[in-house]
Design an enzyme around this catalytic site. Sequence first.
Site, PDB file in Angstrom:
ATOM      1  N   ILE A 111       3.740   0.105  -5.274  1.00  0.00           N
ATOM      2  CA  ILE A 111       2.942   1.185  -5.855  1.00  0.00           C
ATOM      3  C   ILE A 111       3.676   1.839  -7.031  1.00  0.00           C
ATOM      4  O   ILE A 111       3.062   2.168  -8.046  1.00  0.00           O
ATOM      5  CB  ILE A 111       2.611   2.249  -4.777  1.00  0.00           C
ATOM      6  CG1 ILE A 111       1.620   1.674  -3.764  1.00  0.00           C
ATOM      7  CG2 ILE A 111       2.018   3.494  -5.418  1.00  0.00           C
ATOM      8  CD1 ILE A 111       0.251   1.388  -4.319  1.00  0.00           C
ATOM      9  N   CYS A 112       4.985   1.998  -6.893  1.00  0.00           N
ATOM     10  CA  CYS A 112       5.736   2.659  -7.969  1.00  0.00           C
ATOM     11  C   CYS A 112       5.675   1.855  -9.265  1.00  0.00           C
ATOM     12  O   CYS A 112       5.648   2.428 -10.364  1.00  0.00           O
ATOM     13  CB  CYS A 112       7.190   2.869  -7.543  1.00  0.00           C
ATOM     14  SG  CYS A 112       8.064   1.351  -7.089  1.00  0.00           S
ATOM     15  N   THR A 113       5.623   0.533  -9.147  1.00  0.00           N
ATOM     16  CA  THR A 113       5.561  -0.317 -10.346  1.00  0.00           C
ATOM     17  C   THR A 113       4.208  -0.200 -11.026  1.00  0.00           C
ATOM     18  O   THR A 113       4.122   0.006 -12.237  1.00  0.00           O
ATOM     19  CB  THR A 113       5.837  -1.784  -9.984  1.00  0.00           C
ATOM     20  OG1 THR A 113       7.155  -1.898  -9.443  1.00  0.00           O
ATOM     21  CG2 THR A 113       5.721  -2.680 -11.204  1.00  0.00           C
TER      22      THR A 113
END
Length: 432
Positions: free
Chosen positions: A208-210
């Site tokens: 998700i962070c990417t």
Amino acid sequence: MNGDVDGIDWHGRYYHIDQILERPGPRTDPQFCPGEPVKNFLRTECKVLCIGAGGLGCEILSNLALSGFKDIHVIDMDTIDISNLNRQFLFRPADLGRPKAIVAADFVMQRVPGVKVTPYYGKIQDKDEAYYMQFHLIICGLDSVEARRWMNATLVNMVDPENQESLKPLIDGGTEGFKGQARVIFPTITSCYECSLDMLNKPTAFPICTIANTPRLPEHCIEWASVLEWPRVHKDEKMDTDNPEHIGWLYSVAAARAKEFNIEGVTWTLTQGVVKNIIPAIASTNAIIAASCCNEAFKIATSSAPYLDNYFMFIGTDGVYSYTFQHEKRADCPVCGQETHDMDISKEWTLERLIETLVERQDFQIKKPSLSTPSPIPPAKQQLYWQAPAQLEQETRPNLEKKVVDLVPDGGEITVTSASLPFSLSLRVKYV
């Protein structure tokens, strides 16, 4: 030669097929009765359902028609896209936008006189058990794991031990690039589709962070649009990956995201492929797997040769390799095993952690599980967490932060359901 327009059989039409049906062979089934009875059954009585009219389904339909099956039904919910034309040979540019099932049925009936192909443009879930009960066997040429699971569970649930006609053989074919598989399933007798879920490749997942902060690939932009932007903009509206308007919205949003980060490659086809986990199909692989499926259908319908027991694999990535083996039933299969699955969990686990584990488990593959537990007082079950409707989800959301041990006793059972599946998974919780 196409034959008479009225569908009257011409001399020699079934010459090669009759070589098999008019006399027994060294490996013929003991129940095989060569001659007119088996030929009449194949051509006048046997009713076959083909599920899917895409790359695999087109090949299956043509093979069935040319093998002597004359009463064929086909179900497909998709319409013809220009990207289909390179491998789905029953379709032409003039057919773009039309339902696949209807166009495929018309083409086969025109090309093979005397064959009746009945199309249904819609979902397999639209039909009830009475509809599926009319067929002698069913062949799946699907590109959806969820649809296969639904069909498999439906056929298992249909089986009545006192009614032999309720057992419908299922032949399942699937392709993935240069790889493919075909299998024969006799519901409640052999291993079912659910028994082999752990053999499927795990879908590609992006952190998700990417996708939220540092996208580098067109797939990151598409995932951002579907996972983060769709829920934010559309709130409680569920995304339908088969709805062209929904795919169009995702494509436009993902394309804007890609432009912002100077990423190239976001297309309509890629957007559809990412959200539906579609892997490009190879025409030659489709032909091989369809031939295997129809070969098994012919053997089951006529008893002219032993059928596959029960799994065939084809790998064409480096040369040509094939392998057959008997896939065994799982005793804890939630569909055909009918046993409670024991699950060891930590006393520190929250309900949310348990749900995350269920989603990650390759042998369960449940996307949005709802959990409940038996209750000694009415209602008969207590909701632990419910995905829908929105009001019930909001009421049960506080349970996500609670420890499972505070909600379910040691040895207690949890029932796991999903709106996309016609069965429930029963878990027996043991704390470690």
